[in-house]
Design an enzyme around this catalytic site. Structure first.
Site, PDB file in Angstrom:
ATOM      1  N   LYS A 193      63.187  45.319  39.614  1.00  0.00           N
ATOM      2  CA  LYS A 193      61.951  44.882  38.941  1.00  0.00           C
ATOM      3  C   LYS A 193      61.795  43.364  39.078  1.00  0.00           C
ATOM      4  O   LYS A 193      60.684  42.868  39.308  1.00  0.00           O
ATOM      5  CB  LYS A 193      61.983  45.293  37.463  1.00  0.00           C
ATOM      6  CG  LYS A 193      61.741  46.783  37.267  1.00  0.00           C
ATOM      7  CD  LYS A 193      62.042  47.260  35.846  1.00  0.00           C
ATOM      8  CE  LYS A 193      61.925  48.776  35.764  1.00  0.00           C
ATOM      9  NZ  LYS A 193      62.427  49.355  34.527  1.00  0.00           N
ATOM     10  N   ASP A 221      54.835  48.651  29.496  1.00  0.00           N
ATOM     11  CA  ASP A 221      55.439  49.960  29.768  1.00  0.00           C
ATOM     12  C   ASP A 221      54.648  51.067  29.052  1.00  0.00           C
ATOM     13  O   ASP A 221      54.942  52.242  29.229  1.00  0.00           O
ATOM     14  CB  ASP A 221      56.890  49.958  29.248  1.00  0.00           C
ATOM     15  CG  ASP A 221      57.853  50.564  30.241  1.00  0.00           C
ATOM     16  OD1 ASP A 221      57.446  50.829  31.382  1.00  0.00           O
ATOM     17  OD2 ASP A 221      59.020  50.775  29.861  1.00  0.00           O
ATOM     18  N   GLN A 247      64.296  47.711  28.648  1.00  0.00           N
ATOM     19  CA  GLN A 247      64.890  48.631  29.616  1.00  0.00           C
ATOM     20  C   GLN A 247      65.627  49.778  28.919  1.00  0.00           C
ATOM     21  O   GLN A 247      66.444  49.548  28.028  1.00  0.00           O
ATOM     22  CB  GLN A 247      65.839  47.853  30.547  1.00  0.00           C
ATOM     23  CG  GLN A 247      66.500  48.692  31.614  1.00  0.00           C
ATOM     24  CD  GLN A 247      65.492  49.239  32.636  1.00  0.00           C
ATOM     25  OE1 GLN A 247      64.553  48.547  33.025  1.00  0.00           O
ATOM     26  NE2 GLN A 247      65.682  50.477  33.067  1.00  0.00           N
TER      27      GLN A 247
END
Ligand code: NAP
Length: 282
Positions: A52, A119, A96
């Site tokens: 990422k 997200d 994460q």
């Protein structure tokens, strides 16, 4: 023989667009920034985060990594999120997965500012998807839709079977396919006779993380097969849920693992970060 859907090339077109937008933002004095919180040293997460950050660099987005120990508490996470929420230089925040043991996922996801929730896991953003008014689209489902679009695969009137009911994949994917007028079935670990459902799918999506789960006899001839699952094999290589060689002759389209959905998920994260940065300037 199925057409292989190229997630690497499709993701590149999304990153190219993100890079163009990042350059335009920089000309206005805005430096798009994504903050990633990583708690603990899960080896798979380390690789995902590294990729990422590489994508950020490729797109002209500043990627910053905020590490917490593997035994970080709920408060440790909430304090870190609060800091990033109030930092005007940060446009996107990503926590994460997996989180340390004992963390209440709903609470930490709810703590991220919905405007920085790239997200799309905040309940507000999840609710907006359910109401067909999405703000940020979650990476994996949005990446899958972008792949379907790239190959001009329509969903209207098709039967889409999703094997997964998680908040990051199955639930938003089901809503998004309903919004495209597909008929949707969601399967999970308590679904008896999984094959009876998968064989009825015009579009089959599997996100279980169990290599070998979907075999050729579980797929309707001509179906589109999207493999989201990722497992590491004993030889260190990645495998999807789908037995590729078995299903490729049966399906019309198929995503490989690696090189299918994975790069698309990350590309959508870049797109969402740019959206958040643009919105911060308005
Ligand atoms: P998760 O929360 O553990 O969800 C797994 C889902 O699979 C659950 O809904 C579970 O059912 C279902 N399941 C488990 N065993 C099953 C079985 N035998 N038959 C049918 N359904 C079964 O995991 P996740 O975070 O959604 O991720 C799922 C997989 O996708 C993992 O391999 C992950 O690495 C991968 N993934 C890939 C990407 C990408 O970009 N390619 C992105 C996200 C995730 P229950 O709900 O009943 O437990």
């Amino acid at each position: 023989m199925a057409i292989r859907m190229d997630g690497i090339a499709t993701a590149k077109t999304i990153r190219d667009e993100a890079r163009r937008q990042a350059q335009a933002l920089r000309k206005k004095g805005v430096k798009p920034r994504l903050a990633i919180i990583l708690a603990g040293g899960d080896p798979a997460s380390e690789i995902y985060v590294k990729n990422k950050l590489k994508d950020c660099e490729d797109c002209g987005i500043i990627g910053s990594l905020h590490r917490l120990p593997g035994d970080a508490s709920q408060d440790d996470l909430l304090i870190q999120i609060a800091r990033l929420n109030t930092d005007a230089a940060v446009h996107g925040i990503l926590l994460q997965h997996p989180y340390p043991p004992g963390i209440d996922e709903f609470s930490v996801r709810s703590a991220i500012s919905p405007d920085k929730d790239v997200d799309s896991l905040h309940p507000l953003n999840a609710g907006l998807i359910a109401h067909d008014r999405p703000h940020f689209l979650p990476g994996t489902p949005a990446g899958i839709l972008a792949l379907l679009d790239r190959y001009e695969i329509g969903a209207k009137g098709k039967h889409c079977v999703i094997v997964n009911r998680s908040h990051i994949v199955g639930k938003p994917m089901a809503q998004m396919m309903l919004a495209r007028d597909a008929t949707v079935t969601v399967c999970h670990s308590r679904t008896p006779d999984l094959g009876a459902f998968t064989r009825a799918a015009d579009i089959l999506m599997s996100a279980v993380g169990k290599a070998g789960l979907i075999t050729g006899d579980m797929v309707k001839p001509g179906a589109v097969v999207i493999d989201v699952g990722i497992t590491k094999r004993a030889d260190g290589k990645l495998a999807g849920d789908v037995v590729f060689d078995d299903v490729e002759p049966v399906a019309s389209y198929i995503t490989p693992v690696p090189g299918g959905v994975g790069p698309m998920t990350r590309a959508i994260l870049m797109k969402n970060t740019i959206t958040a940065a643009v919105e911060a300037t308005i």
